[in-house]
Motif scaffolding. Structure first.
Motif, PDB file in Angstrom:
ATOM      1  N   LYS A 121       0.816  -1.203   0.000  1.00 59.85           N
ATOM      2  CA  LYS A 121       0.000   0.000   0.000  1.00 59.85           C
ATOM      3  C   LYS A 121       0.861   1.269   0.000  1.00 59.85           C
ATOM      4  CE  LYS A 121      -0.590   0.682   4.986  1.00 59.85           C
ATOM      5  NZ  LYS A 121      -1.510   0.570   6.104  1.00 59.85           N
TER       6      LYS A 121
ATOM      7  N   GLN B  55       1.248   3.567  -2.966  1.00 57.56           N
ATOM      8  CA  GLN B  55       0.237   4.598  -3.275  1.00 57.56           C
ATOM      9  C   GLN B  55       0.482   5.815  -2.381  1.00 57.56           C
ATOM     10  OE1 GLN B  55      -3.596   2.968  -3.625  1.00 57.56           O
ATOM     11  NE2 GLN B  55      -4.458   4.842  -4.487  1.00 57.56           N
ATOM     12  N   SER B  56       1.506   6.586  -2.759  1.00 59.13           N
ATOM     13  CA  SER B  56       1.974   7.645  -1.858  1.00 59.13           C
ATOM     14  C   SER B  56       1.179   8.933  -1.998  1.00 59.13           C
ATOM     15  CB  SER B  56       3.449   7.950  -2.145  1.00 59.13           C
ATOM     16  OG  SER B  56       3.543   8.352  -3.493  1.00 59.13           O
ATOM     17  N   GLY B  57       0.467   9.084  -3.136  1.00 53.85           N
ATOM     18  CA  GLY B  57      -0.215  10.347  -3.369  1.00 53.85           C
ATOM     19  C   GLY B  57       0.683  11.415  -3.993  1.00 53.85           C
ATOM     20  N   ASN B  58       1.941  11.081  -4.135  1.00 56.47           N
ATOM     21  CA  ASN B  58       2.889  12.031  -4.713  1.00 56.47           C
ATOM     22  C   ASN B  58       2.888  11.892  -6.230  1.00 56.47           C
ATOM     23  OD1 ASN B  58       5.158  13.345  -5.665  1.00 56.47           O
ATOM     24  ND2 ASN B  58       6.172  13.165  -3.671  1.00 56.47           N
ATOM     25  N   VAL B  59       2.431  12.942  -6.914  1.00 51.80           N
ATOM     26  CA  VAL B  59       2.248  12.872  -8.362  1.00 51.80           C
ATOM     27  C   VAL B  59       3.548  12.580  -9.070  1.00 51.80           C
ATOM     28  CG1 VAL B  59       1.350  14.095 -10.356  1.00 51.80           C
ATOM     29  CG2 VAL B  59       0.429  14.558  -8.106  1.00 51.80           C
ATOM     30  N   GLN B  60       4.616  13.145  -8.558  1.00 45.35           N
ATOM     31  CA  GLN B  60       5.888  13.014  -9.274  1.00 45.35           C
ATOM     32  C   GLN B  60       6.433  11.600  -9.206  1.00 45.35           C
ATOM     33  OE1 GLN B  60       7.684  16.423  -7.386  1.00 45.35           O
ATOM     34  NE2 GLN B  60       7.669  17.494  -9.352  1.00 45.35           N
TER      35      GLN B  60
ATOM     36  N   TYR C 289       4.486   8.988  -9.170  1.00 46.75           N
ATOM     37  CA  TYR C 289       3.717   8.281 -10.193  1.00 46.75           C
ATOM     38  C   TYR C 289       4.285   8.535 -11.568  1.00 46.75           C
ATOM     39  CZ  TYR C 289       0.129   7.914  -6.555  1.00 46.75           C
ATOM     40  OH  TYR C 289      -0.542   7.664  -5.432  1.00 46.75           O
TER      41      TYR C 289
ATOM     42  N   VAL D 188       4.212  20.724  -5.246  1.00 47.51           N
ATOM     43  CA  VAL D 188       3.449  19.494  -5.484  1.00 47.51           C
ATOM     44  C   VAL D 188       3.629  18.464  -4.376  1.00 47.51           C
ATOM     45  CG1 VAL D 188       3.275  19.701  -7.978  1.00 47.51           C
ATOM     46  CG2 VAL D 188       5.312  18.659  -6.964  1.00 47.51           C
ATOM     47  N   ASP D 189       4.745  18.573  -3.623  1.00 47.27           N
ATOM     48  CA  ASP D 189       4.940  17.624  -2.523  1.00 47.27           C
ATOM     49  C   ASP D 189       3.897  17.798  -1.435  1.00 47.27           C
ATOM     50  OD1 ASP D 189       6.977  16.591  -3.826  1.00 47.27           O
ATOM     51  OD2 ASP D 189       8.586  17.297  -2.487  1.00 47.27           O
TER      52      ASP D 189
ATOM     53  N   VAL E  68       0.819  18.331  -1.904  1.00 48.23           N
ATOM     54  CA  VAL E  68      -0.510  17.849  -2.307  1.00 48.23           C
ATOM     55  C   VAL E  68      -0.479  16.315  -2.402  1.00 48.23           C
ATOM     56  CG1 VAL E  68      -2.345  18.210  -3.931  1.00 48.23           C
ATOM     57  CG2 VAL E  68      -0.647  19.949  -3.631  1.00 48.23           C
ATOM     58  N   ASP E  69      -0.675  15.696  -1.252  1.00 47.49           N
ATOM     59  CA  ASP E  69      -0.694  14.205  -1.297  1.00 47.49           C
ATOM     60  C   ASP E  69      -1.898  13.645  -0.510  1.00 47.49           C
ATOM     61  OD1 ASP E  69       0.059  14.950   1.131  1.00 47.49           O
ATOM     62  OD2 ASP E  69       1.754  13.561   1.324  1.00 47.49           O
TER      63      ASP E  69
ATOM     64  N   MET F 102      -4.464  12.123  -1.797  1.00 46.32           N
ATOM     65  CA  MET F 102      -4.916  10.851  -2.379  1.00 46.32           C
ATOM     66  C   MET F 102      -3.910   9.749  -2.091  1.00 46.32           C
ATOM     67  SD  MET F 102      -7.710  11.510  -4.356  1.00 46.32           S
ATOM     68  CE  MET F 102      -7.659  10.610  -5.878  1.00 46.32           C
ATOM     69  N   ARG F 103      -3.651   9.499  -0.803  1.00 47.52           N
ATOM     70  CA  ARG F 103      -2.691   8.451  -0.459  1.00 47.52           C
ATOM     71  C   ARG F 103      -3.370   7.445   0.451  1.00 47.52           C
ATOM     72  NH1 ARG F 103       0.302   9.911   4.445  1.00 47.52           N
ATOM     73  NH2 ARG F 103       2.169   8.974   3.547  1.00 47.52           N
ATOM     74  N   TRP F 104      -2.606   6.423   0.831  1.00 48.10           N
ATOM     75  CA  TRP F 104      -3.224   5.312   1.591  1.00 48.10           C
ATOM     76  C   TRP F 104      -3.600   5.719   2.993  1.00 48.10           C
ATOM     77  CZ3 TRP F 104      -0.008   4.414   5.732  1.00 48.10           C
ATOM     78  CH2 TRP F 104       1.337   4.888   5.594  1.00 48.10           C
TER      79      TRP F 104
END
Lengths: 716, 103
Positions: free
Chosen positions: A687, A690-695, A697, B95-96, B98-99, B101-103
């Motif tokens: 899991k 799925q870090s949420g970090n766009v970069q 991805y 951008v760091d 904005v996270d 949408m994470r687990w």
């Protein structure tokens, strides 16, 4: 009308339905369930009459109506059937059973009035009737055995109807165990016969028609026929009260009197004779079997009759007379009197039911079974008196009553048999005449003791009600009328013989052991391979008698239409009047102070002790079984078998526990739990991608693209 | 005409764009890097058009380039709107940060 025969099964099913219905909700009905029994029996009776009419008047048939369905197919080559077989013999039995049973049902309404198990009684009566009908209509021996055993169970329940008394329980047990002992023989015999059939090309080795056909064609080996029929005859001996297995029959008087009538006339003791008649084509293959049957029958008809001399209980007198009359029937089978035997069965059913119901009427009036408590009943109970006398005359074979025609037919069968050179024929003829004297004497004794002299009862006797007298009158009429369908006054084309002849017992049928292999056997299409060849075991030196019915002196199974035998008639009349005269001398003035039958020294001792059969049975069968065998059986059951069973159980239990602990808990549960745990472990780690970090991805996207590009480049 | 020059240029621009998208923290600069990558593709399209159909009046490569320019404009529009909202909610265009949408 022809199609009616296809519904013959209704005759059987209706009493069963009424038995179930009475048991289910009979108590709530206004007549306590008796109306159901009477209604169903009435319908069955009407159907039986129509069937009898069809098979007798319309078209005496040689081809029976048979149909069956597969009850239990055991693979492709072996089928247990459930079916019905209707021919003249079946029709006769249906008519007899339903008539007597209907009369007993009606009679019982008044006789059993106020009994506490009234409804139960009627349910059992119907079930009893059903059982017998099931046996009668069976098209295969397995079904017949089922009906046979049901008859045994019902008789057990009804004999022990007043189960509050120990003696009645004992009587029921005795009847059940005696017949059950012999039923082992019956079942063995059935299995032996069917084992003989297994060698032939058939999938239904128990089918009665096929067995008869095979036997007639001589396809059954001598061993099969002799062993099978002797074992079946053992079963018939107990059921039909042949010595020495008759011991249960007198004790069966413990049941209510209507039950005695039913047992003795229609539904129980006739079963044995019926089975013998049904399998007559088989047993007729072997002179050995026929001789055994004849000898047993002769012994029974004489010595059974003698026992009635010393009885005071009116029902026991009648019981022993039944033993004696059954002896006549069985002896008739043994001397080739197929028609005579069935005919006597038929007429005897009516007059013995009449006598028992009459006795019940008397007992009802004086509240005692003992003739010493009766006396002078003629005035008080005119209907019972007249009908009882008619029954007595029929039983004694007085000319122009039913018993006269049927019993004389048996004697003549013996004469013909003797004429063909078989000694058992003489035996049946002369012992039969002697037993006629005994029969007349004890019945005359009973009648004088009951009806003559002063009343000795403590209750002023009164005539019974209409529901008891009605059946008596009907049966009295039948006790005379039923004889005429096989008498010289009936036509030769249609009489009892043409009625009861079957496809295997026709005018041409002869005995394989009696016929010369050249003539008779081949003429009838019988190779005679199944029987003993030649002139018969006992035939040495005898000449065929002119009395043989067939014109050329050849011995056939059927004897043709009866003719007057005035010599025999005269002889029997002398015997009758002699017996009545002797009885009148001793008993005509009321009971003598010293009853002559009790003054015969050792003979009386033997008779009172019933030849010691009961003592013998108690000493050598009951006691050893009860004290030794039962204990051994109990030991083997409780210790050996139960030990083995519980041992197996314990082993199974332990094995199951081990399986549970190892296989279930460790392997299966471990696997399932392991899958779950590993999924949790991996997901905990995966899991985090799925870090949420766009970069990240985007970086993964790029990396993936590069990998794909390299992979495709390498591939090309 | 040689394709080497334009391709090298396009590759260079693309790599710079990738680096920018992955490495820069500023969302506006990430958007600009995306523009760089799109324009690298445009160069490729034009170069190959010129190489494959030098004399004809076929304009498919050019048409694609024009489309991409259009799409890029729209993309910048949407992207800047997102960045705007980001700034208004978080007072940052990093951008760091904005996270969600994470687990």
């Amino acid at each position: 009308m022809e199609a009616l025969l296809d519904y013959a099964w209704l005759v059987v099913v209706l009493p069963l339905a009424s038995a179930v219905a009475i048991a289910a909700f009979g108590k709530n009905l206004p007549w306590k369930g008796s109306e159901l029994g009477i209604a169903s029996l009435a319908i069955s009776w009407v159907l039986s009459v129509l069937i009898a009419y069809q098979t007798f008047i319309m078209s005496p048939m040689e081809e029976p109506v048979e149909f069956s369905y597969e009850w239990a197919p055991m693979g492709s080559e072996f089928v247990f059937e459930l079916g019905m077989l209707v021919d003249g013999l079946t029709a006769v039995m249906l008519l007899l059973v339903t008539t007597v049973s209907l009369m007993v049902h009606i009679y019982s309404r008044e006789y059993m009035h106020g009994e506490k198990r009234f409804t139960y009684f009627f349910a059992m009566l119907s079930l009893f009737t059903f059982s017998m009908l099931m046996l009668v209509i069976a098209n295969n021996l397995v079904q017949a055995v089922v009906g046979w055993e049901l008859v045994g169970v019902c008789s057990y329940l009804l004999i022990g109807f007043y189960w509050e008394e120990k003696s009645n329980q004992d009587a029921a047990n005795k009847a059940f165990l005696t017949t059950k002992f012999a039923d082992v023989g019956l079942i063995v015999g059935v299995v032996v016969l069917s084992a003989g059939m297994f060698g032939l090309d058939t999938s239904t080795p128990f089918n009665i028609r096929e067995i008869n056909a095979a036997a007639t064609a001589g396809e059954l080996s001598t061993t099969t026929v002799v062993l099978g029929m002797l074992m079946i005859f053992l079963g018939c001996m107990a059921k039909s009260g042949q010595m020495p297995l008759h011991v249960w029959l007198p004790d069966a008087m413990a049941g209510p009197t209507p039950v005695s009538a039913l047992i003795h006339a229609a539904t129980m003791v006739t079963a044995g004779v019926f089975v013998l008649a049904r399998l007559f084509p088989v047993l007729a293959q072997s002179i050995v079997v026929m001789n055994v049957i004849a000898v047993v029958g002769v012994i029974t008809l004489f010595f059974g009759g003698l026992l009635a001399l010393v009885q005071d209980d009116i029902k026991k007198v009648l019981a022993y007379s039944t033993v004696s009359q059954l002896g006549y029937m069985v002896a008739a089978i043994g001397v080739g009197g197929y028609t005579a035997s069935v005919f006597h069965l038929f007429t005897h059913g009516f007059f013995k039911a009449l006598l028992f119901l009459g006795a019940g009427s008397l007992i009802h009036a004086v509240h005692s079974n003992n003739m010493s408590d009766m006396g002078g009943m003629a005035k008080a109970m005119p209907y019972t008196f007249v009908t009882f006398i008619i029954g007595t005359l029929a039983l004694a074979g007085f000319p122009l009553t039913a018993g006269f025609f049927s019993k004389d037919e048996i004697l003549i069968a013996g004469e013909i048999w003797a004429g063909a050179g078989f000694a058992t024929g003489h035996l049946v003829y002369w012992v039969g005449i002697a037993a006629a004297f005994v029969t007349t004497f004890y019945m005359a004794r009973a009648c004088f003791l009951i009806f003559a002299g002063e009343n000795r009862s403590h209750h002023p006797p009164h005539e019974s009600g209409k529901q008891m007298v009605g059946p008596l009158v009907v049966l009295a009429v039948l006790s005379i009328a039923s004889g005429y369908i096989f008498s010289p006054v009936w036509t030769a084309e249609q009489n009892f013989e043409t009625w009861t002849e079957t496809e295997f017992i026709t005018e041409e049928t002869v005995y394989p052991f009696a016929a010369d292999a050249d003539e008779g056997g081949e003429a009838a299409g019988i190779p005679g391979a199944g029987g003993i060849q030649g002139d018969g075991v006992l035939a040495a030196g005898s000449e065929p008698s002119v009395l043989a019915a067939a014109e050329d002196g050849e011995l056939t199974v059927l004897h043709g239409a009866p003719t007057w035998h005035f010599d025999l008639l005269a002889l029997l009349l002398v015997v009758f009047f002699a017996a009545v005269g002797v009885a009148w001398k001793f008993y005509g003035k009321g009971p003598p102070d010293r009853d002559p039958t009790m003054q015969m020294g050792p003979v009386t001792t033997a008779l009172v002790n019933k030849y010691g059969f009961d003592a013998f049975g108690y000493r050598y069968i009951v006691v050893p079984v009860r004290d030794t065998w039962a204990r051994a059986a109990s030991y083997s059951s409780n210790v050996l078998i139960d030990g083995a069973v519980s041992g197996v159980g314990r082993v199974t239990k332990n094995a199951a526990f081990a399986t549970y602990r190892v296989l279930d808990q460790k392997v299966i549960d471990g696997g399932v739990n392991g899958a779950a745990f590993s999924a949790a472990w991996w997901s905990e780690r995966l899991k985090r991608t799925q870090s949420g970090n766009v970069q990240r991805y985007a970086a993964a996207l790029v990396a993936g693209t590069i990998v794909l590009v390299v992979a495709f480049a390498a591939a090309t | 005409m040689s394709l080497v020059g334009p391709l090298i240029l396009a590759t260079f621009l693309f790599c710079v764009g990738i680096y920018g998208v992955i490495a820069r923290r500023n969302a506006v600069l990430v958007l600009i890097s995306v523009e760089l990558m799109l324009n690298a593709v445009n160069i490729n399209l034009v170069a190959f058009q010129n190489l494959l159909f030098p004399d004809e009046l076929a304009v498919s490569g050019l048409m694609f380039a024009l489309f991409i320019i259009g799409v890029a404009a729209a993309e910048v529009g949407v992207g800047l709107a997102i960045v705007f909202n980001m700034f208004r909610n978080r007072a940052s265009v990093n951008v760091d940060d904005v996270d969600l949408m994470r687990w």
